[in-house]
Design an enzyme around this catalytic site. Structure first.
Site, short mmCIF file in Angstrom:
data_model
loop_
_atom_site.label_atom_id
_atom_site.label_comp_id
_atom_site.label_asym_id
_atom_site.label_seq_id
_atom_site.Cartn_x
_atom_site.Cartn_y
_atom_site.Cartn_z
N PHE A 176 0.94 -1.24 0.06
CA PHE A 176 0.47 -0.43 -0.14
C PHE A 176 0.43 1.12 -0.01
O PHE A 176 2.11 0.98 0.11
CB PHE A 176 -1.35 -0.65 1.34
CG PHE A 176 -0.26 -0.04 2.74
CD1 PHE A 176 -0.05 1.13 2.82
CD2 PHE A 176 0.19 -1.00 3.37
CE1 PHE A 176 1.20 1.06 4.35
CE2 PHE A 176 0.42 -1.02 4.20
CZ PHE A 176 1.18 0.40 4.97
N CYS A 177 0.55 2.44 -0.14
CA CYS A 177 1.22 3.92 -0.65
C CYS A 177 -0.27 4.69 -0.48
O CYS A 177 -1.47 3.92 0.00
CB CYS A 177 1.88 3.57 -1.62
SG CYS A 177 1.07 3.63 -3.26
N THR A 178 0.42 5.70 -0.43
CA THR A 178 -0.76 6.72 -0.07
C THR A 178 -2.10 7.25 -0.88
O THR A 178 -2.98 7.20 -0.33
CB THR A 178 0.27 8.50 0.11
OG1 THR A 178 0.98 8.69 0.53
CG2 THR A 178 -0.80 9.68 0.35
#
Length: 327
Positions: A176-178
């Site tokens: 996951f990331c922003t």
């Protein structure tokens, strides 16, 4: 209180004419008072901007009318203050810099997981959960039991994978990331490295915080964002963080109690890394910022940016005139 619409957007698409898009896109942003930065590269578009509702609608309409950018993925949130000071459209080699040739999320990418299904996935003991963001972002918040690669830039992520992940051992990997764009490349990279089951959070942390109720959430802390809000929490509510003007990293109330903290000049993360000349420049800038606040002005805003652009244009005109005289 006036609300600003913050719009994060990206699309991976072959843009052979991306240089030609810069001028009309910048003109549209300036005409509609849209601040922020958009990146254009042969692999697509990426960036975060803010404006009024009408301004953002004008940008989205422009993207939809540009055949190659139709269907650009975007996510909206709000800010009580202008989160950006300037308007920029930059030409780049990559819209998100991993530094690995041949990675193309249009052809190879991980399996998208909806925010509503994310909890079940990362609660599976057979799934390795990896945060693809940089260490300073992770420090503000992350998902429960997620691994922190402790990278300083996204360029370091491939090395982390090579040193720490094994497709024979780690059969299921969730990342996951922003907002999702870094995971487009990181999952594509893992697939290229032979990892079979690779998942990523669709829409990123921001979509999760927007859609998943806090009482059901597995997110712990706040989510760093690359604008003046610094970080947001559940429901995308603005968090109580500030940015160190010296290193541009987030600072907490605890950081402010440190002897190494000087407002606008240094924080515990960057203390001792700047020269005396730089420190004096930071102190002078902070002095001007405070004076501007007393006058009810912005130290760097539309008027300042316009003045800078005017001076730049005048300088270019003088150089052109000089070249003409020499010719």
């Amino acid at each position: 209180m006036s609300q600003y619409v913050v719009c994060a957007l990206y699309k991976f698409v072959e843009l052979n004419h991306y240089q030609e898009l810069r001028a009309p896109l910048l003109a549209l942003m300036e005409e509609n008072h849209i601040r922020g930065t958009l990146l254009l590269a042969q692999e697509g578009i990426n960036g975060t901007v803010a404006s009024s509702r009408q301004g953002i609608d004008a940008l989205l309409a422009w993207l939809e009318n540009e055949p190659s950018l139709k269907g650009t993925v975007y996510k909206e949130s709000s800010a009580s203050e202008p989160p950006f000071n300037r308007t920029k459209v930059k030409l780049k080699k990559e819209i998100v810099t991993m530094g690995v040739e041949g990675i193309d999320p249009r052809h190879v990418v991980g399996t998208y997981v909806k925010p509503q299904d994310w909890n079940a996935l990362i609660s599976d003991p057979e799934v390795l959960v990896v945060d693809t963001r940089n260490d300073y972002e992770v420090q503000l918040g992350t998902f429960k039991n997620a691994l922190n690669p402790k990278t300083e830039t996204f360029r370091e992520f491939p090395h982390y994978v090579q040193e720490n992940l094994d497709p024979q051992k780690h059969k299921k990997v969730a990342m996951f990331c922003t907002g999702g764009i870094r995971c487009e490349k990181s999952t594509a990279y893992l697939k290229e490295q032979g990892f079979e089951e690779v998942y990523h959070l669709e829409g990123g942390i921001l979509k999760y915080l927007e859609e998943v109720p806090q009482e059901q959430s597995l997110w712990e802390g706040d989510c760093y964002v690359f604008d003046g809000r610094v970080a947001v929490g559940h429901g995308l509510a603005e968090s109580d963080y500030q940015i160190c003007n010296a290193c541009r990293l987030p600072i907490t109330e605890e950081d402010k109690q440190s002897e190494q903290y000087e407002q606008g000049v240094s924080c515990p993360r960057c203390f001792g890394t700047h020269s005396e000349e730089q420190l004096e420049r930071f102190r002078e800038r902070e002095k001007q910022v405070q004076l501007a606040k007393l006058r009810g002005e912005s130290h760097i805003g539309e008027e300042s940016a316009a003045l800078i652009e005017k001076r730049r244009a005048e300088k270019l005109a003088r150089k052109a005139a000089q070249r003409g005289q020499k010719g």
